[in-house]
Design a protein around this motif. Structure first.
Motif, PDB file in Angstrom:
ATOM      1  N   LYS A 199       0.717  -1.369   0.029  1.00  0.00           N
ATOM      2  CA  LYS A 199       0.471  -0.036   0.295  1.00  0.00           C
ATOM      3  C   LYS A 199       0.789   1.441   0.332  1.00  0.00           C
ATOM      4  CE  LYS A 199      -3.755  -1.645   2.509  1.00  0.00           C
ATOM      5  NZ  LYS A 199      -4.268  -1.885   3.914  1.00  0.00           N
ATOM      6  N   LEU A 200       2.233   1.029   0.666  1.00  0.00           N
ATOM      7  CA  LEU A 200       2.669   2.550   0.469  1.00  0.00           C
ATOM      8  C   LEU A 200       3.070   2.627   0.259  1.00  0.00           C
ATOM      9  CD1 LEU A 200       4.541   1.841   4.196  1.00  0.00           C
ATOM     10  CD2 LEU A 200       2.510   3.889   3.584  1.00  0.00           C
ATOM     11  N   ALA A 201       3.899   1.987  -1.108  1.00  0.00           N
ATOM     12  CA  ALA A 201       5.446   1.384  -2.412  1.00  0.00           C
ATOM     13  C   ALA A 201       4.640   1.970  -3.643  1.00  0.00           C
ATOM     14  CB  ALA A 201       5.864   0.453  -2.531  1.00  0.00           C
ATOM     15  N   GLY A 202       4.698   2.945  -4.344  1.00  0.00           N
ATOM     16  CA  GLY A 202       3.535   3.656  -5.035  1.00  0.00           C
ATOM     17  C   GLY A 202       4.776   3.429  -6.729  1.00  0.00           C
ATOM     18  N   ASP A 203       4.215   3.860  -8.269  1.00  0.00           N
ATOM     19  CA  ASP A 203       5.337   3.629  -8.684  1.00  0.00           C
ATOM     20  C   ASP A 203       6.003   5.348  -9.109  1.00  0.00           C
ATOM     21  OD1 ASP A 203       2.717   5.464  -9.547  1.00  0.00           O
ATOM     22  OD2 ASP A 203       2.796   4.927 -11.392  1.00  0.00           O
ATOM     23  N   ASP A 204       5.854   6.174  -8.093  1.00  0.00           N
ATOM     24  CA  ASP A 204       6.899   6.475  -7.691  1.00  0.00           C
ATOM     25  C   ASP A 204       7.705   6.920  -6.902  1.00  0.00           C
ATOM     26  OD1 ASP A 204       4.887   7.408  -5.569  1.00  0.00           O
ATOM     27  OD2 ASP A 204       5.253   9.168  -5.364  1.00  0.00           O
ATOM     28  N   CYS A 263      13.736   4.713   1.474  1.00  0.00           N
ATOM     29  CA  CYS A 263      12.643   4.952   0.250  1.00  0.00           C
ATOM     30  C   CYS A 263      11.430   5.871   0.737  1.00  0.00           C
ATOM     31  CB  CYS A 263      12.327   3.356  -0.496  1.00  0.00           C
ATOM     32  SG  CYS A 263      13.631   2.238  -0.866  1.00  0.00           S
ATOM     33  N   TYR A 264      10.991   6.842  -0.584  1.00  0.00           N
ATOM     34  CA  TYR A 264      10.007   7.483   0.010  1.00  0.00           C
ATOM     35  C   TYR A 264       8.670   6.622  -1.306  1.00  0.00           C
ATOM     36  CZ  TYR A 264      13.459   9.816   2.565  1.00  0.00           C
ATOM     37  OH  TYR A 264      14.501  10.502   4.009  1.00  0.00           O
ATOM     38  N   SER A 265       7.828   7.365  -0.960  1.00  0.00           N
ATOM     39  CA  SER A 265       6.759   7.720  -2.148  1.00  0.00           C
ATOM     40  C   SER A 265       5.828   8.005  -1.593  1.00  0.00           C
ATOM     41  CB  SER A 265       5.961   6.085  -1.613  1.00  0.00           C
ATOM     42  OG  SER A 265       4.728   5.599  -3.039  1.00  0.00           O
ATOM     43  N   ARG A 266       5.153   9.352  -2.558  1.00  0.00           N
ATOM     44  CA  ARG A 266       4.094   9.757  -1.978  1.00  0.00           C
ATOM     45  C   ARG A 266       4.930  10.791  -0.892  1.00  0.00           C
ATOM     46  NH1 ARG A 266       1.777   6.039  -4.291  1.00  0.00           N
ATOM     47  NH2 ARG A 266       0.872   5.121  -1.930  1.00  0.00           N
ATOM     48  N   VAL A 280       6.548  10.261   1.280  1.00  0.00           N
ATOM     49  CA  VAL A 280       6.338   9.501   3.052  1.00  0.00           C
ATOM     50  C   VAL A 280       7.654   9.055   2.716  1.00  0.00           C
ATOM     51  CG1 VAL A 280       5.230   7.937   4.205  1.00  0.00           C
ATOM     52  CG2 VAL A 280       4.377   9.726   2.998  1.00  0.00           C
ATOM     53  N   ASN A 281       7.764   8.993   3.998  1.00  0.00           N
ATOM     54  CA  ASN A 281       9.686   7.631   4.563  1.00  0.00           C
ATOM     55  C   ASN A 281       8.721   6.507   4.500  1.00  0.00           C
ATOM     56  OD1 ASN A 281      11.654   6.339   5.448  1.00  0.00           O
ATOM     57  ND2 ASN A 281      12.837   7.641   6.407  1.00  0.00           N
ATOM     58  N   ILE A 282       9.122   5.687   4.052  1.00  0.00           N
ATOM     59  CA  ILE A 282       8.110   4.535   3.418  1.00  0.00           C
ATOM     60  C   ILE A 282       8.872   3.592   4.826  1.00  0.00           C
ATOM     61  CG2 ILE A 282       8.232   2.192   2.590  1.00  0.00           C
ATOM     62  CD1 ILE A 282       7.857   3.759   0.336  1.00  0.00           C
ATOM     63  N   ASN A 283      10.517   3.446   5.089  1.00  0.00           N
ATOM     64  CA  ASN A 283      11.060   2.688   5.984  1.00  0.00           C
ATOM     65  C   ASN A 283      10.308   3.197   7.374  1.00  0.00           C
ATOM     66  OD1 ASN A 283      12.756   2.884   3.821  1.00  0.00           O
ATOM     67  ND2 ASN A 283      14.478   2.542   5.061  1.00  0.00           N
ATOM     68  N   GLU A 284      10.233   4.503   7.768  1.00  0.00           N
ATOM     69  CA  GLU A 284       9.663   5.038   9.061  1.00  0.00           C
ATOM     70  C   GLU A 284       8.426   4.640   9.189  1.00  0.00           C
ATOM     71  OE1 GLU A 284      10.239   9.174  11.366  1.00  0.00           O
ATOM     72  OE2 GLU A 284       9.456   9.968   9.656  1.00  0.00           O
ATOM     73  N   LYS A 285       7.956   4.757   8.547  1.00  0.00           N
ATOM     74  CA  LYS A 285       6.197   4.349   7.858  1.00  0.00           C
ATOM     75  C   LYS A 285       5.670   2.977   8.721  1.00  0.00           C
ATOM     76  CE  LYS A 285       2.319   6.362   7.229  1.00  0.00           C
ATOM     77  NZ  LYS A 285       1.639   6.970   8.153  1.00  0.00           N
ATOM     78  N   MET A 286       6.634   2.045   8.517  1.00  0.00           N
ATOM     79  CA  MET A 286       6.422   1.035   8.296  1.00  0.00           C
ATOM     80  C   MET A 286       6.895   0.601   9.736  1.00  0.00           C
ATOM     81  SD  MET A 286       5.558  -1.366   5.405  1.00  0.00           S
ATOM     82  CE  MET A 286       5.620  -2.749   6.554  1.00  0.00           C
ATOM     83  N   VAL A 287       7.394   1.248  10.775  1.00  0.00           N
ATOM     84  CA  VAL A 287       7.884   0.603  11.940  1.00  0.00           C
ATOM     85  C   VAL A 287       7.271   2.024  12.948  1.00  0.00           C
ATOM     86  CG1 VAL A 287       9.938   1.656  14.059  1.00  0.00           C
ATOM     87  CG2 VAL A 287      10.119   0.900  11.795  1.00  0.00           C
ATOM     88  N   GLU A 288       6.320   3.011  12.110  1.00  0.00           N
ATOM     89  CA  GLU A 288       5.586   3.878  13.180  1.00  0.00           C
ATOM     90  C   GLU A 288       3.928   3.205  13.074  1.00  0.00           C
ATOM     91  OE1 GLU A 288       3.352   6.999  11.439  1.00  0.00           O
ATOM     92  OE2 GLU A 288       5.607   7.795  12.240  1.00  0.00           O
TER      93      GLU A 288
END
Length: 158
Positions: free
Chosen positions: A77-82, A100-103, A105-113
């Motif tokens: 859901k986090l990782a988009g084509d951008d 990694c970032y998408s839209r 958002v820092n994907i790494n941090e969001k997974m932990v958050e």
């Protein structure tokens, strides 16, 4: 004209970061909760460790659930084509360890958050606060009991 602006923006960000993985319209494939492929480059998300794909956890009612699959689903859901990734180092498996970032958002941090990964404290302290908040709010794997992914891998080596 719009495509030229996207490519220019991407090139500028790559020059700013040094080494980039990803493009204006990236091909993204999620492998598990902390690994993905961006434009045919295997990426390991830096500073986090998510449950293994086949790993199960226990919720607050002690009921087993597929936390590894749910972590993978959340990363999808986090990782988009951008998705764009800032290269940190290559690991012993020749993967690009990256943030990694998408839209935006820092994907790494969001997974932990959101509780679908733990901070990989052996390598960085960067996501400790996010992990504390997820645990406090009982998000994701923090809703019950789980083995840290690193321990799960050790106990399930073939």
């Amino acid at each position: 004209m719009q495509m030229k602006k996207c490519v220019k923006l991407w090139l500028e960000s790559c020059l700013l970061w040094g080494i980039c993985v990803g493009s204006a319209e990236a091909f993204v494939k999620v492998i598990d909760g902390d690994s993905l492929v961006v434009d045919n480059k295997e990426i390991r998300l830096s500073g986090i460790d998510a449950p293994e794909y086949k790993q199960t956890c226990f919720n607050a009612k002690n009921k087993e659930y597929p936390c590894g699959k749910l972590a993978t689903r959340f990363l999808k859901k986090l990782a988009g084509d951008d998705t764009k990734c800032k290269f940190v180092v290559k690991d012993k498996y020749k993967r690009y360890v990256s943030v990694c970032y998408s839209r935006g958002v820092n994907i790494n941090e969001k997974m932990v958050e959101e509780g679908w990964a733990v901070a990989y404290k052996r390598y960085t302290q960067e996501y400790n606060d996010a992990e504390e908040q997820a645990e406090k709010r009982k998000k994701g794997i923090w809703q019950g009991r789980f083995l840290k992914p690193e321990l799960y891998r050790i106990l399930n080596k073939k």
